[in-house]
Every structure is written in C-alpha cells, then in structure tokens.
Design an enzyme around this catalytic site. Sequence first.
Site, PDB file in Angstrom:
ATOM      1  N   LYS A 109      -0.753  89.356  46.817  1.00 16.44           N
ATOM      2  CA  LYS A 109       0.165  88.313  46.303  1.00 16.44           C
ATOM      3  C   LYS A 109      -0.612  87.281  45.490  1.00 16.44           C
ATOM      4  CE  LYS A 109       3.919  89.954  47.836  1.00 16.44           C
ATOM      5  NZ  LYS A 109       4.864  90.527  46.891  1.00 16.44           N
ATOM      6  N   SER A 142       4.651  84.761  48.419  1.00 16.11           N
ATOM      7  CA  SER A 142       4.871  84.498  49.839  1.00 16.11           C
ATOM      8  C   SER A 142       4.134  83.242  50.266  1.00 16.11           C
ATOM      9  CB  SER A 142       4.341  85.701  50.634  1.00 16.11           C
ATOM     10  OG  SER A 142       4.217  85.382  52.001  1.00 16.11           O
ATOM     11  N   TYR A 191      -2.679  92.349  52.175  1.00 12.63           N
ATOM     12  CA  TYR A 191      -1.339  92.070  51.643  1.00 12.63           C
ATOM     13  C   TYR A 191      -1.319  90.701  50.956  1.00 12.63           C
ATOM     14  CZ  TYR A 191       3.420  90.257  51.614  1.00 12.63           C
ATOM     15  OH  TYR A 191       4.600  89.663  51.222  1.00 12.63           O
TER      16      TYR A 191
HETATM   17  P1  NAD Z   1      11.427  95.738  51.209  1.00 13.94           P
HETATM   18  O1  NAD Z   1      10.357  96.670  51.646  1.00 13.94           O
HETATM   19  O2  NAD Z   1      12.718  95.772  51.931  1.00 13.94           O
HETATM   20  O3  NAD Z   1      11.719  95.918  49.647  1.00 13.94           O
HETATM   21  C1  NAD Z   1      10.714  96.299  48.736  1.00 13.94           C
HETATM   22  C2  NAD Z   1      11.260  97.465  47.941  1.00 13.94           C
HETATM   23  O4  NAD Z   1      10.274  97.876  46.984  1.00 13.94           O
HETATM   24  C3  NAD Z   1      11.566  98.701  48.806  1.00 13.94           C
HETATM   25  O5  NAD Z   1      12.898  99.108  48.559  1.00 13.94           O
HETATM   26  C4  NAD Z   1      10.559  99.748  48.346  1.00 13.94           C
HETATM   27  O6  NAD Z   1      11.088 101.053  48.418  1.00 13.94           O
HETATM   28  C5  NAD Z   1      10.266  99.296  46.927  1.00 13.94           C
HETATM   29  N1  NAD Z   1       8.950  99.680  46.403  1.00 13.94           N
HETATM   30  C6  NAD Z   1       7.735  99.492  46.969  1.00 13.94           C
HETATM   31  N2  NAD Z   1       6.775  99.952  46.165  1.00 13.94           N
HETATM   32  C7  NAD Z   1       7.378 100.430  45.054  1.00 13.94           C
HETATM   33  C8  NAD Z   1       6.907 101.047  43.855  1.00 13.94           C
HETATM   34  N3  NAD Z   1       5.616 101.279  43.640  1.00 13.94           N
HETATM   35  N4  NAD Z   1       7.815 101.418  42.924  1.00 13.94           N
HETATM   36  C9  NAD Z   1       9.131 101.217  43.122  1.00 13.94           C
HETATM   37  N5  NAD Z   1       9.634 100.659  44.233  1.00 13.94           N
HETATM   38  C10 NAD Z   1       8.768 100.261  45.190  1.00 13.94           C
HETATM   39  O7  NAD Z   1      10.802  94.257  51.255  1.00 13.94           O
HETATM   40  P2  NAD Z   1      11.516  92.846  51.107  1.00 13.94           P
HETATM   41  O8  NAD Z   1      11.441  92.172  52.419  1.00 13.94           O
HETATM   42  O9  NAD Z   1      12.814  92.988  50.421  1.00 13.94           O
HETATM   43  O10 NAD Z   1      10.464  92.122  50.162  1.00 13.94           O
HETATM   44  C11 NAD Z   1      10.628  92.049  48.759  1.00 13.94           C
HETATM   45  C12 NAD Z   1       9.439  91.338  48.146  1.00 13.94           C
HETATM   46  O11 NAD Z   1       9.325  90.039  48.720  1.00 13.94           O
HETATM   47  C13 NAD Z   1       8.100  92.035  48.410  1.00 13.94           C
HETATM   48  O12 NAD Z   1       7.307  91.907  47.256  1.00 13.94           O
HETATM   49  C14 NAD Z   1       7.512  91.235  49.556  1.00 13.94           C
HETATM   50  O13 NAD Z   1       6.116  91.278  49.574  1.00 13.94           O
HETATM   51  C15 NAD Z   1       8.012  89.836  49.237  1.00 13.94           C
HETATM   52  N6  NAD Z   1       8.096  88.969  50.428  1.00 13.94           N
HETATM   53  C16 NAD Z   1       8.814  89.384  51.505  1.00 13.94           C
HETATM   54  C17 NAD Z   1       8.876  88.577  52.639  1.00 13.94           C
HETATM   55  C18 NAD Z   1       9.650  89.018  53.859  1.00 13.94           C
HETATM   56  O14 NAD Z   1       9.474  88.424  54.923  1.00 13.94           O
HETATM   57  N7  NAD Z   1      10.518  90.006  53.799  1.00 13.94           N
HETATM   58  C19 NAD Z   1       8.212  87.343  52.654  1.00 13.94           C
HETATM   59  C20 NAD Z   1       7.497  86.954  51.519  1.00 13.94           C
HETATM   60  C21 NAD Z   1       7.451  87.776  50.405  1.00 13.94           C
HETATM   61  C1  UD1 Z   2       4.559  87.411  58.750  1.00  9.81           C
HETATM   62  C2  UD1 Z   2       3.262  87.710  58.046  1.00  9.81           C
HETATM   63  C3  UD1 Z   2       3.285  87.031  56.692  1.00  9.81           C
HETATM   64  C4  UD1 Z   2       4.498  87.500  55.894  1.00  9.81           C
HETATM   65  C5  UD1 Z   2       5.754  87.199  56.724  1.00  9.81           C
HETATM   66  C6  UD1 Z   2       6.981  87.683  56.069  1.00  9.81           C
HETATM   67  C7  UD1 Z   2       1.588  88.066  59.795  1.00  9.81           C
HETATM   68  C8  UD1 Z   2       0.383  87.510  60.482  1.00  9.81           C
HETATM   69  N1  UD1 Z   2       2.150  87.266  58.842  1.00  9.81           N
HETATM   70  O1  UD1 Z   2       4.691  86.001  58.880  1.00  9.81           O
HETATM   71  O2  UD1 Z   2       2.107  87.322  55.971  1.00  9.81           O
HETATM   72  O3  UD1 Z   2       4.559  86.826  54.653  1.00  9.81           O
HETATM   73  O4  UD1 Z   2       5.641  87.848  57.989  1.00  9.81           O
HETATM   74  O5  UD1 Z   2       7.045  89.077  56.071  1.00  9.81           O
HETATM   75  O6  UD1 Z   2       2.009  89.173  60.070  1.00  9.81           O
HETATM   76  N2  UD1 Z   2       6.489  86.497  66.902  1.00  9.81           N
HETATM   77  C9  UD1 Z   2       6.589  86.773  68.246  1.00  9.81           C
HETATM   78  N3  UD1 Z   2       6.887  88.045  68.618  1.00  9.81           N
HETATM   79  C10 UD1 Z   2       7.089  89.065  67.728  1.00  9.81           C
HETATM   80  C11 UD1 Z   2       6.996  88.771  66.349  1.00  9.81           C
HETATM   81  C12 UD1 Z   2       6.689  87.477  65.971  1.00  9.81           C
HETATM   82  O7  UD1 Z   2       6.405  85.888  69.089  1.00  9.81           O
HETATM   83  O8  UD1 Z   2       7.351  90.208  68.137  1.00  9.81           O
HETATM   84  C13 UD1 Z   2       6.215  85.100  66.475  1.00  9.81           C
HETATM   85  C14 UD1 Z   2       4.952  84.956  65.635  1.00  9.81           C
HETATM   86  O9  UD1 Z   2       3.847  84.710  66.453  1.00  9.81           O
HETATM   87  C15 UD1 Z   2       5.336  83.753  64.735  1.00  9.81           C
HETATM   88  C16 UD1 Z   2       6.851  83.898  64.561  1.00  9.81           C
HETATM   89  O10 UD1 Z   2       7.288  84.709  65.658  1.00  9.81           O
HETATM   90  O11 UD1 Z   2       5.085  82.553  65.415  1.00  9.81           O
HETATM   91  C17 UD1 Z   2       7.264  84.549  63.255  1.00  9.81           C
HETATM   92  O12 UD1 Z   2       6.563  85.784  63.116  1.00  9.81           O
HETATM   93  P1  UD1 Z   2       6.902  86.813  61.934  1.00  9.81           P
HETATM   94  O13 UD1 Z   2       8.369  87.019  61.855  1.00  9.81           O
HETATM   95  O14 UD1 Z   2       6.042  88.020  62.116  1.00  9.81           O
HETATM   96  O15 UD1 Z   2       6.491  86.027  60.612  1.00  9.81           O
HETATM   97  P2  UD1 Z   2       5.095  85.340  60.230  1.00  9.81           P
HETATM   98  O16 UD1 Z   2       4.030  85.639  61.193  1.00  9.81           O
HETATM   99  O17 UD1 Z   2       5.387  83.916  59.932  1.00  9.81           O
END
Ligand code: NAD
Ligand code: UD1
Length: 336
Positions: free
Chosen positions: A152, A124, A148
């Site tokens: 990572k 991330s 979290y």
């Molecule tokens: P998500 O929660 O939708 O998907 C993660 C999946 O992993 C879920 O289906 C959950 O049931 C499964 N899971 C969790 N722990 C497990 C375990 N121990 N064994 C088997 N399955 C397990 O999340 P996502 O948004 O699809 O994210 C996927 C990956 O990307 C994650 O590693 C997350 O940290 C990373 N990531 C997500 C974002 C984001 O904004 N969504 C941003 C940066 C990184």
């Molecule tokens: C968040 C996480 C980050 C994670 C990413 C993807 C935090 C501090 N950071 O990033 O670690 O990798 O999600 O899952 O939680 N905002 C509002 N109102 C809301 C929600 C968000 O104004 O209800 C604003 C936030 O202040 C930010 C932007 O929208 O400026 C995006 O927020 P968000 O979607 O939560 O993502 P990040 O904070 O970038």
Amino acid sequence: MKVLVTGGTGYIGSHTCVQLLESGYSVVVVDNLSNSSEKVIDRIKRITGKSLKFYKVDLLDKPALDEIFENEQFDAVMHFAGLKAVGESVMVPLDYYNNNITGTVNLCYVMKKHNVKKLVFSSSATVYGNPASLPITEDFPVSATNPYGRTKLMIEYILKDLYSSDNEWDIAILRYFNPVGAHKSGLIGESPRGIPNNLVPYIAMVAVGKLPYLNVYGADYDTPDGSGVRDYIHVVDLANGHIKAIEKLKNKVGVVTYNLGTGKGYSVFEIIESYKKASKKEIPYKIMPRRPGDIASCYADTSKAQRELEFKAVYGIDDMCSDSWRWQEMNINGYE
Ligand code: NAD
Ligand code: UD1
C-alpha cells in the site's frame, strides 16, 4: 461518466458499484475472481435495477486490460483490486508484491496510454503503523510492518511519482480505517474464504454457529476496557466516500489523500455487545494473548475529508452490526 472499477466484485468494490450506479455513473467491472464471486454482478443489478459490464480479467494480464480500454472510453478508474490478508502476505510476499504492485503499475501504464488520468486508490490506515498519538491526521508519518502494508505504501509513492512526472493526473488516495457491515438489502456483503481474520466477520461466524467462540486478542491494552480499539466504518459510508472522491477529481486536484473513518473508536467488547443485540445470539469468547503486530488503539481525524470532500459517515456500530448480521443470516455460506 463511465468508471472502471477494478476489484468490483469484491467486498468494498461491490458496495461502491451500487452507489456509483445509484448516483448515475456507468460502471464497468474488472476482476479475476481470485477472492470473489461472479454472482455479485447479478446481486448489484438486483439492488439497483441497473446494468453494468463485467470482464473476468487479471490486472497482471496487460494485453487483456489494454483491450478493455480499446473497447470502452473511461473517464476515471476506481482501483480496489488487490490481495489484502496481512498474515498471508508474510508467508507469500512475492505474490503480494507481484499482484498488488505489478497489477497497479500495469493499470497505470494502460490508463496513461489511453489518456485516462483520474484514479481513486484503496489505501489503508495500516500505512500509519503504530501512531504516536490519536486521532490520526493524513500528515502523520507513514510506515509498514508487513508486506501487505508495504504494498500500500509503495503504491502511494508510485502514484505520487507518476503525478510528479505528469501533472495531468488527478489521484485520490483513500486510507480506509476498518470497513464492516453490508448493504441493507442483505444481497451483498463480506464473504471471506476460510476462517476470517478480521473481527466482525469472525463474530458473524460465531453468531451463526459456524465457529464455537471468539478469541479476544488481548484484554490488557491501555484502553478503557483493555481490548483493542478501532475506527469501524460502515461499508456503505465508505462507498459514499468514493463518490465524494470521484466528484472531487472532476476538478484539477493533483494527488490528494484522505482518511475514511468515522473518527470514533470502539473496543472489541463494545462490538461484541452490539452484535449480540443485533443478532439476539450469544457470542461466547475467550481472552487470548495479544495478536502480534496489533496496536492498542487506532482512529481517524476525519476533518480533512469533511472539509474538502464534504464526507461524513452517518452509520453507527449498531447499523454496522445489524447489517452484517442480516447479510450473514441471509447468506450462511456467503456467495457459495
Ligand atoms: P476483496 O478481496 O473483497 O476485493 C478485492 C478484489 O480484487 C477481489 O474481488 C479479487 O478477486 C480482486 N483481485 C485481486 N487481485 C486481482 C488482480 N490481479 N486482477 C483482478 N482482480 C483482482 O477486498 P476488499 O475488502 O473489497 O478490499 C478492496 C481494497 O481495499 C483492497 O485493495 C484492500 O487492500 C483495500 N483495503 C481493504 C480493507 C478491508 O478491511 N477490507 C482495509 C483497507 C484497505
Ligand atoms: C487488520 C490488519 C490491517 C488491515 C485491516 C483491514 C492486522 C494486524 N491488521 O486491521 O492491516 O488494514 O485488518 O483489513 O491484521 N480481534 C480479536 N479477535 C479476532 C480478530 C480481531 O480480538 O478474531 C481484535 C484485534 O486484536 C483488533 C480488533 O479486533 O483489536 C480489530 O481487528 P481486525 O478486524 O483484524 O482489524 P485490524 O487489526 O485493525
């Protein structure tokens, strides 16, 4: 080529399964369904017209994981499984360290045992902490401000140590910026449990009438309109970035790290405007104090992924908002 997708029923994993199947890969999903629904598997089949195998297994259950590797001959693994809520990670850090780190270590042990040494890992942009300048390149200093983020970062180090110990591994660490949107079919999308933490899912709930208004966390940042700026990337673009990464791993590359973003930042107010246009709904909002831990702006330098993976995001914010809205409207209660 047969790929194991951990976390494949989750938000990003499910979209990547679709792109993998459509690119001719054979797909096996492992997920414990702690944050997703098994219904996703049928939706993926409906979208692609192709089949995939699903095992409801927890990565913490090493013997069960080992048995899957006994039955299937994988060429590579895409590792999405993990817990991802920043606020929750502060409350229950041990759960995050156990699930994310022990889960990954178990996976790597089993991969090593079965001589599967190609891995794509979901990292991330959170590992960049509060960047000193923008755009962010992959060689910026890394840090973490919450459990979290630390999982990572630790996993990135673990994977690098693993490669140092055994150069047969090929590992792509992908640092995602802010994934949003949904598949064009409206059949798969993001289905957060409870009240969403992230901006776009929250706006979707306001647009559909399930939440009364959006809290805008800070309108006094040093940004063009005072609200936070982020690099939002369409989840289908992100999924395609994974296809590029797995193609790259067909060659001997060692450990490689790429930003996956669009390189362009949008403010909270710009997202609200785009979502209003997509949904034709009002999005009432209130300006609130800044959210602790938030930074003003964050966006990627995407040139390394462009140069080395030939990856470039094609969707803009209007696509991201209209696809998010289609998913939300067609699935008012997510997969429930
Ligand atoms: P998500 O929660 O939708 O998907 C993660 C999946 O992993 C879920 O289906 C959950 O049931 C499964 N899971 C969790 N722990 C497990 C375990 N121990 N064994 C088997 N399955 C397990 O999340 P996502 O948004 O699809 O994210 C996927 C990956 O990307 C994650 O590693 C997350 O940290 C990373 N990531 C997500 C974002 C984001 O904004 N969504 C941003 C940066 C990184
Ligand atoms: C968040 C996480 C980050 C994670 C990413 C993807 C935090 C501090 N950071 O990033 O670690 O990798 O999600 O899952 O939680 N905002 C509002 N109102 C809301 C929600 C968000 O104004 O209800 C604003 C936030 O202040 C930010 C932007 O929208 O400026 C995006 O927020 P968000 O979607 O939560 O993502 P990040 O904070 O970038």
